[in-house]
Design a protein around this motif. Structure first.
Motif, PDB file in Angstrom:
ATOM      1  N   PRO A 134       0.816  -1.226   0.000  1.00 45.21           N
ATOM      2  CA  PRO A 134       0.000   0.000   0.000  1.00 45.21           C
ATOM      3  C   PRO A 134       0.842   1.266   0.000  1.00 45.21           C
ATOM      4  CG  PRO A 134      -0.873  -1.562   1.572  1.00 45.21           C
ATOM      5  CD  PRO A 134       0.439  -2.109   1.114  1.00 45.21           C
ATOM      6  N   GLY A 186       0.626   4.160  -2.811  1.00 47.40           N
ATOM      7  CA  GLY A 186       0.465   5.582  -2.511  1.00 47.40           C
ATOM      8  C   GLY A 186       1.561   6.428  -3.123  1.00 47.40           C
ATOM      9  N   GLY A 228      -2.147   0.192  -9.128  1.00 45.51           N
ATOM     10  CA  GLY A 228      -2.294  -0.320  -7.768  1.00 45.51           C
ATOM     11  C   GLY A 228      -2.509  -1.823  -7.745  1.00 45.51           C
ATOM     12  N   ALA A 278      -6.386   6.819  -3.642  1.00 43.29           N
ATOM     13  CA  ALA A 278      -5.219   7.690  -3.675  1.00 43.29           C
ATOM     14  C   ALA A 278      -5.306   8.718  -4.797  1.00 43.29           C
ATOM     15  CB  ALA A 278      -3.952   6.851  -3.835  1.00 43.29           C
ATOM     16  N   THR A 333      -5.248  -1.430   3.115  1.00 41.72           N
ATOM     17  CA  THR A 333      -4.569  -0.953   1.914  1.00 41.72           C
ATOM     18  C   THR A 333      -4.988   0.464   1.568  1.00 41.72           C
ATOM     19  OG1 THR A 333      -4.565  -3.235   1.107  1.00 41.72           O
ATOM     20  CG2 THR A 333      -4.031  -1.518  -0.478  1.00 41.72           C
ATOM     21  N   SER A 364      -2.285   3.608   1.810  1.00 43.14           N
ATOM     22  CA  SER A 364      -1.979   4.352   0.585  1.00 43.14           C
ATOM     23  C   SER A 364      -2.546   5.765   0.669  1.00 43.14           C
ATOM     24  CB  SER A 364      -2.554   3.632  -0.637  1.00 43.14           C
ATOM     25  OG  SER A 364      -3.964   3.536  -0.554  1.00 43.14           O
TER      26      SER A 364
END
Length: 440
Positions: free
Chosen positions: A29, A33, A139, A172, A203, A207
């Protein structure tokens, strides 16, 4: 008496086992991010570059964009196959595949790198694309790379990693944690029972913390204080829901048609000369950009924020022009998402509806409702759409009107396009005899 060495061994083995179980949910994560923030910064710089080039050389896009679109399509097909388009269909398809195709053809670190590079390149050229869909694939690719590490084996673990990565990508990219979780439930896991509550939440939170620490606690489109009560706003909700839903459904239908192949000579041209087709799409977007003083280039963030804050800020043709620019950018076969451009199209249509029916509701409220409606019409994900709009504009006081409008829009969209866009595109990425991705 128990051997101390044996106790230490058991403690060490337990710690290793615990680390193997948890490291993917701690490290991955943070990586999602960081990459999302990097893509955000890169996209902003690319947009500034495009604006500077446009301001200095107003007719440069007529030469630059056809060449850039062709180059991006060539690089994608030859160096980063699987990175084309939004990236959300790839994540959905990867959720559903078993042994029929390799998931690495849809999600990989190579694809993630290409997605970042080519999305920034597309925005620098002026393509009408966004970074939100690509962040979902990025991601999911990063999380999927941890499959097979320690106990992270098996189909359920693989799907959980993809699910959490995609949710973190949306959260994010938009700074919308609730929308990220809802997106995972409504889109990525629509064919499965959602069993990844804690892992997805961890997660998204981790992130999101990276994004908050580097970008700050921002709202994507600023804030709006507009309100709409049920007694006076019921008609506005219906009108905005139908207008946005029909527009979004039309976009989805055209996108599905173009992905399936155009008929006749046009289809043969696209299949035999994909780079010439990409250049043609680039020229079309360039012509629209020159005709609209550059309004259709990029994500559409600034025009959208402008029309939310003040009425009459956009020309009447913005919604239609942005619609066409986004359609051509997506049909060109270059990487890039449609979330942000769709919201810009919705803002343009909302501005039109508010101009035609000024007494129906406040201007900002109409624009906000049509934005949610158009996104719901395109994605057929009404819950994600209204939550995204609520979080991106800090308009929690518009919760019920946004919810009702998105639901109406999703129903209206079905009258134009019977199948959901992302799931239909995902189905096209699987072998013809595979029924892994089922239609809603």
């Amino acid at each position: 008496m128990e051997n101390p060495g044996s106790r230490q061994t058991r403690l060490r083995n337990g710690a290793v086992t615990y680390w193997h179980k948890g490291w993917a949910w701690l490290i991955a994560p943070l990586l999602v991010g960081l990459v999302a923030v990097g893509l955000a910064y890169g996209s902003e710089e690319a947009t500034r570059l495009n604006r500077a080039l446009w301001s200095a050389y107003p007719y440069l896009p007529l030469l630059l964009m056809p060449a850039a679109f062709a180059a991006l399509a060539w690089i994608c097909r030859n160096w980063f196959p699987g990175a084309q388009g939004s990236g959300i269909p790839q994540a959905i398809a990867a959720m559903e595949v078993h042994d029929c195709i390799q998931p690495s053809s849809l999600l990989s670190l190579r694809i993630a790198f290409g997605k970042v590079l080519l999305t920034i390149g597309g925005l620098a050229a002026g393509a009408s694309i966004g970074r939100e869909g690509p962040t979902v694939q990025i991601g999911a690719s990063i999380m999927h790379a941890f499959r097979g590490r320690g106990p992270l084996n098996g189909e359920q673990q693989r799907r959980t990693l993809i699910l959490a990565g995609g949710a973190a990508g949306i959260a994010a990219a938009f700074n919308t944690p609730l929308a990220g979780i809802m997106f995972a439930i409504e889109e990525l896991s629509s064919q499965h029972v959602f069993k990844a509550n804690s892992s997805t939440l961890i997660t998204v939170v981790l992130s999101g913390l990276v994004s908050l620490s580097l970008l700050g606690n921002y709202t994507y489109f600023g804030t709006t204080a507009t309100t709409l009560d049920w007694q006076s706003g019921a008609l506005a909700i219906v009108v905005c829901g139908i207008a946005g839903g029909l527009g979004g459904g039309l976009f989805s239908r055209l996108m599905i048609r173009s992905s399936a192949g155009l008929p006749g000579r046009a289809g043969r041209f696209v299949r035999s000369r994909p780079y010439a087709w990409a250049a043609s799409c680039g020229l079309g977007v360039a012509l629209l950009g020159v005709a609209t003083d550059g309004l259709v280039f990029g994500t559409g963030y600034e025009p959208t924020r402008m029309t939310l804050e003040q009425s009459g800020a956009l020309p009447w043709y913005f919604g239609a022009a942005k619609f066409l620019a986004t359609l051509m950018s997506s049909a060109a076969g270059i990487p890039g998402g449609i979330f942000a451009p769709s919201l810009a199209v919705g803002a343009g249509i909302g501005d039109n509806v508010a101009a035609l029916l000024p007494a129906l509701a406040p201007h900002s409220a109409m624009v906000l409702l049509v934005m949610a409606a158009y996104l719901a019409g395109v994605t057929r994900a009404p819950l994600t759409s209204f939550i995204i709009m609520m979080e991106m504009t800090d308009s929690h006081h518009m919760l019920m009107p946004l919810m009702a409008t998105a639901l109406i829009a999703s129903a209206a969209s079905k009258a134009v396009c019977r199948t959901p866009l992302y799931h239909t595109l995902a189905q096209g990425m699987l072998p013809a005899d595979t029924d892994a991705v089922r239609r809603h």
